[in-house]
Write a protein that holds these residues in place. Structure first.
Motif, PDB file in Angstrom:
ATOM      1  N   ILE A  89      37.577  62.565 -26.457  1.00  0.00           N
ATOM      2  CA  ILE A  89      37.996  61.734 -25.332  1.00  0.00           C
ATOM      3  C   ILE A  89      38.203  60.325 -25.874  1.00  0.00           C
ATOM      4  N   ASN A 111      42.822  57.408 -20.617  1.00  0.00           N
ATOM      5  CA  ASN A 111      42.374  58.145 -21.801  1.00  0.00           C
ATOM      6  C   ASN A 111      43.438  59.111 -22.293  1.00  0.00           C
ATOM      7  N   LEU A 171      43.106  63.006 -24.378  1.00  0.00           N
ATOM      8  CA  LEU A 171      42.161  64.026 -24.813  1.00  0.00           C
ATOM      9  C   LEU A 171      42.808  64.830 -25.926  1.00  0.00           C
ATOM     10  N   PHE A 224      36.970  67.907 -19.987  1.00  0.00           N
ATOM     11  CA  PHE A 224      36.631  66.924 -21.009  1.00  0.00           C
ATOM     12  C   PHE A 224      35.437  67.356 -21.857  1.00  0.00           C
ATOM     13  N   LYS A 247      35.805  68.116 -28.282  1.00  0.00           N
ATOM     14  CA  LYS A 247      36.726  67.447 -27.363  1.00  0.00           C
ATOM     15  C   LYS A 247      36.685  65.938 -27.652  1.00  0.00           C
TER      16      LYS A 247
END
Length: 493
Positions: free
Chosen positions: A328, A360, A362, A174, A326
């Motif tokens: 998230i 979540n 990503l 993450f 990234k």
């Protein structure tokens, strides 16, 4: 004298060899594409097929490099701040196995976080090393595992000063990084080398606004996926080494044992050219990618019910820095799982995300992305949220975050993997020692690994992932009706 990062000795040497139009009586048998199935040849192109070569003398040998591969690896070492860089055509998994098998012999201790990738546990089984697990910190608000803290590493080193290595993940899948520099200093005070799973951090070496790389932090080895975020072809990675506590000659021996003798020159040349791009243009390209990611994050955070994590994630000891590329995206306030969102985005917008879990999704922004692409993602997420609000009429409930405790290791993973086993019903396995892996892939972090005691909580969590439609993998019985457990010895009557 520093070498010029503008050079690509491996790729250039390969092209020069092909331009001589050699008459080939060696493998591969397709002979520069002439023997390839026509539709595939037309699609992939003559240039790619022409450099699909084998390790003949003019092209050097990855197992004993002395020519253009040696030069390319030296340039990579300079770019990554390493003493030595080894190219891997076995992906980062092969580089990770090399790291572990280079420092650990059977029965020797390796300190590792419990939330490691399956390749690390595979290396534990192959090497016979004894894992000493450190509990990773959990972000219980978002259901995300971070890395390990300096204080937990200190406790592990104090309890196991005879460990042969400390392995850490930096950054995590993450994009969250711990205080790696302090962890390295602490481990080195015990003369214990630090091995870094840097699968998701090839780019962080090349921009000051990103977390410290393994080599910048003083680590001894780092398995780094150039293909994930650095622009090379899938399956191509590097192993960066700092000599001192680690022997580069032993690393070369181990990686050679684990590497195919038919190494792909397509993969190798893509590593050579990706290194050039990162070294020469990486900072500028990453500046654009970071800016694009931050724009996307801000837009997503304007959407009711969605949260795209940013600086707020840096609130625990293990979250020292993060990679803003990234994205998230938390969906718990919408009352749907990450997998629900993944499927919806695919069906309605042909968008493919990097990963989804119970809470979540990503999404990764790289220097291969554009504003037009991220705007499609923003539009899709807005529509998803609007649709969800409409269907629930504003009454949807936030999902409760549930992350099970780390199981107890009763037997070394190697002993459990090779033990006498039996197959029993999934729902009757609590209390038994599992002999196989159970994981959701991606990210490939085991829920249970060989040698751990199965609990009802673990089984519930597996069931919850299955019900959400997530890709639970590992067991021989793909239906998960049964599990392999250690056979219990009964007294002979």
């Amino acid at each position: 004298m520093p070498k010029s990062q503008h050079l690509t000795p491996l790729f250039t040497g390969l092209v020069q060899h092909i331009q001589k139009q050699p008459v080939q009586f060696h493998i591969p048998g397709h002979k520069q594409g002439l023997g390839t199935e026509p539709n595939f040849r037309e699609f992939i192109g003559q240039n790619a097929l022409s450099i699909d070569m084998i390790n003949i003398e003019p092209l050097d040998d990855l197992h004993h490099p002395s020519g253009i591969i040696k030069e390319a690896q030296e340039l990579a070492a300079e770019a990554f701040g390493a003493d030595y860089t080894f190219f891997s055509v076995q992906g980062t998994s092969g580089a990770i196995m090399t790291m572990i098998m280079s420092v650990c012999r059977p029965g020797e201790k390796l300190i590792i976080p419990r939330n490691v990738h399956k390749s690390i546990m595979s290396a534990i089984i192959f090497s016979g090393a004894l894992p000493i697990f450190i509990h990773p910190e959990i972000d219980e608000e978002h259901g995300i595992s971070h890395g390990v803290t300096v204080s937990s590493v200190e406790k592990a080193l104090e309890a196991h000063p005879d460990a042969k290595g400390l392995l850490v993940i930096n950054p995590t899948y993450f994009g969250v990084a711990g205080d790696l520099e302090q962890i390295v200093k602490l481990s080195h005070s015990y003369a214990i080398p630090v091995l870094v799973d840097e699968a998701h951090g090839v780019h962080i070496q090349f921009h000051d606004d990103l977390p410290l790389s393994a080599m910048q932090a003083g680590a001894d080895m780092a398995a780094t996926s150039v293909h994930k975020l650095g622009g090379s072809l899938t399956q191509s990675s590097v192993l960066n080494v700092r000599e001192g506590l680690v022997s580069a000659k032993r690393v070369q021996s181990i990686i050679s044992m684990l590497t195919t003798t038919s190494t792909s020159y397509l993969l190798l040349s893509s590593l050579d050219t990706a290194r050039k791009q990162l070294a020469i243009n990486g900072e500028a390209l990453l500046t654009e990618a970071i800016s694009l990611a931050q724009y996307t994050r801000a837009q997503i955070n304007e959407i009711k019910g969605l949260t795209c994590l940013g600086d707020s994630i840096l609130r625990s000891e293990s979250a020292f820095a993060y990679d803003p590329t990234k994205l998230i995206i938390s969906l718990k306030e919408l009352g749907i799982t990450g997998h629900d969102a993944e499927v919806w985005l695919r069906e309605h917008y042909r968008i493919e995300v990097e990963l989804s879990d119970l809470y979540n999704i990503l999404c990764i922004v790289s220097f291969g992305d554009t504003k037009e692409k991220v705007d499609v993602l923003i539009q899709a997420l807005q529509e998803l949220a609007d649709q969800q609000h409409l269907q629930s009429k504003g009454t949807q409930k936030s999902l409760d975050i549930y992350v099970p405790d780390v199981p107890t290791l009763a037997l070394s993973p190697r002993d459990a993997f090779y033990a006498d086993v039996e197959s029993i019903p999934f729902h009757q396995s609590a209390g038994r020692i599992i002999a196989e892996f159970i994981m959701v892939y991606p990210p490939g972090i085991p829920i249970l690994l060989p040698g751990e005691i199965i609990t009802e909580e673990n089984l519930s969590y597996v069931q919850k992932n299955l019900e959400a439609g997530l890709p639970v993998q590992g067991p021989e019985d793909e239906s998960l009706q049964t599990l392999l457990v250690i056979k219990e010895q009964q007294a002979i009557r």
